[in-house]
Motif scaffolding. Structure first.
Motif, mmCIF file in Angstrom:
data_model
loop_
_atom_site.group_PDB
_atom_site.id
_atom_site.type_symbol
_atom_site.label_atom_id
_atom_site.label_comp_id
_atom_site.label_asym_id
_atom_site.label_seq_id
_atom_site.Cartn_x
_atom_site.Cartn_y
_atom_site.Cartn_z
ATOM 1 N N PHE A 1 0.836 -1.198 0.000
ATOM 2 C CA PHE A 1 0.000 0.000 0.000
ATOM 3 C C PHE A 1 0.874 1.253 0.000
ATOM 4 N N ASP A 2 1.922 1.260 0.827
ATOM 5 C CA ASP A 2 2.809 2.420 0.908
ATOM 6 C C ASP A 2 3.588 2.638 -0.381
ATOM 7 N N ASP A 3 3.900 1.551 -1.102
ATOM 8 C CA ASP A 3 4.584 1.697 -2.390
ATOM 9 C C ASP A 3 3.710 2.474 -3.370
ATOM 10 N N VAL A 4 2.440 2.199 -3.358
ATOM 11 C CA VAL A 4 1.529 2.812 -4.322
ATOM 12 C C VAL A 4 1.107 4.215 -3.898
ATOM 13 N N PHE A 5 0.715 4.358 -2.645
ATOM 14 C CA PHE A 5 0.157 5.626 -2.181
ATOM 15 C C PHE A 5 1.112 6.463 -1.350
ATOM 16 N N GLY A 6 2.316 5.949 -1.104
ATOM 17 C CA GLY A 6 3.262 6.688 -0.279
ATOM 18 C C GLY A 6 2.917 6.539 1.186
ATOM 19 N N GLN A 7 3.868 6.882 2.004
ATOM 20 C CA GLN A 7 3.627 6.760 3.442
ATOM 21 C C GLN A 7 2.697 7.866 3.902
ATOM 22 N N ARG A 8 1.896 7.536 4.872
ATOM 23 C CA ARG A 8 0.984 8.526 5.434
ATOM 24 C C ARG A 8 1.785 9.522 6.263
ATOM 25 N N PRO A 9 1.412 10.779 6.191
ATOM 26 C CA PRO A 9 2.149 11.772 6.985
ATOM 27 C C PRO A 9 1.950 11.506 8.467
ATOM 28 N N PRO A 10 2.973 11.744 9.259
ATOM 29 C CA PRO A 10 2.839 11.519 10.697
ATOM 30 C C PRO A 10 1.835 12.502 11.300
ATOM 31 N N ARG A 11 1.268 12.094 12.396
ATOM 32 C CA ARG A 11 0.336 12.993 13.083
ATOM 33 C C ARG A 11 1.084 14.217 13.591
ATOM 34 N N SER A 12 0.344 15.243 13.818
ATOM 35 C CA SER A 12 0.926 16.482 14.297
ATOM 36 C C SER A 12 1.690 16.231 15.586
ATOM 37 N N LYS A 13 2.858 16.796 15.672
ATOM 38 C CA LYS A 13 3.673 16.624 16.867
ATOM 39 C C LYS A 13 3.082 17.390 18.042
ATOM 40 N N ARG A 14 2.268 18.380 17.739
ATOM 41 C CA ARG A 14 1.705 19.207 18.801
ATOM 42 C C ARG A 14 0.471 18.587 19.438
ATOM 43 N N ALA A 15 -0.105 17.607 18.773
ATOM 44 C CA ALA A 15 -1.340 17.014 19.281
ATOM 45 C C ALA A 15 -1.081 16.348 20.628
ATOM 46 N N GLY A 16 -1.828 16.726 21.613
ATOM 47 C CA GLY A 16 -1.743 16.102 22.927
ATOM 48 C C GLY A 16 -0.602 16.616 23.792
ATOM 49 N N VAL A 17 0.140 17.590 23.314
ATOM 50 C CA VAL A 17 1.252 18.123 24.087
ATOM 51 C C VAL A 17 0.715 19.197 25.014
ATOM 52 N N SER A 18 1.019 19.055 26.286
ATOM 53 C CA SER A 18 0.549 20.067 27.231
ATOM 54 C C SER A 18 1.543 21.224 27.259
ATOM 55 N N VAL A 19 1.023 22.401 27.511
ATOM 56 C CA VAL A 19 1.817 23.617 27.537
ATOM 57 C C VAL A 19 2.106 23.969 28.985
ATOM 58 N N ALA A 20 3.295 24.465 29.229
ATOM 59 C CA ALA A 20 3.678 24.844 30.594
ATOM 60 C C ALA A 20 2.773 25.968 31.098
#
Length: 107
Positions: free
Chosen positions: A50-69
């Motif tokens: 599947f990845d050969d044909v459609f490419g790898q899926r982009p990673p989820r946002s790095k900011r998702a779920g990150v708590s802020v000080a």
């Protein structure tokens, strides 16, 4: 199967519509599943992934779920903090009303 809808009352029509919508959803899901299986079979038949044909899926946002000080701390209850994002907490507004400055509540 023909249904004579002129002879149905309101409740019967509502029930018929609900059943028809449920069936329509089931058919749509079956069609999608069938198409997905066909696509996967074609990909596999060509010796690819599947990845050969459609490419790898982009990673989820790095900011998702990150708590802020915490940026602000409640002067009367240091356990209560606020990052400065989103709606102001009640304790923050109450402190401002009593004359406490924003800079005095910085954590």
């Amino acid at each position: 199967m023909a249904v004579d809808i002129k002879n149905l009352n309101h409740n019967q029509l509502t029930e018929l519509i609900a059943k028809a919508q449920t069936r329509q959803t089931e058919l749509q899901k079956a069609k999608v599943t069938e198409l997905r299986d066909k696509i996967n079979a074609l990909i596999k038949a060509e010796g690819l992934t599947f990845d050969d044909v459609f490419g790898q899926r982009p990673p989820r946002s790095k900011r998702a779920g990150v708590s802020v000080a915490a940026k602000y701390r409640n002067p009367t209850d240091p356990e209560q903090t606020w990052s400065g994002r989103g709606k102001r907490p009640r304790w923050f507004n109450d402190a401002l009303k009593t004359g406490v400055k924003e800079k005095d509540m910085l954590a």
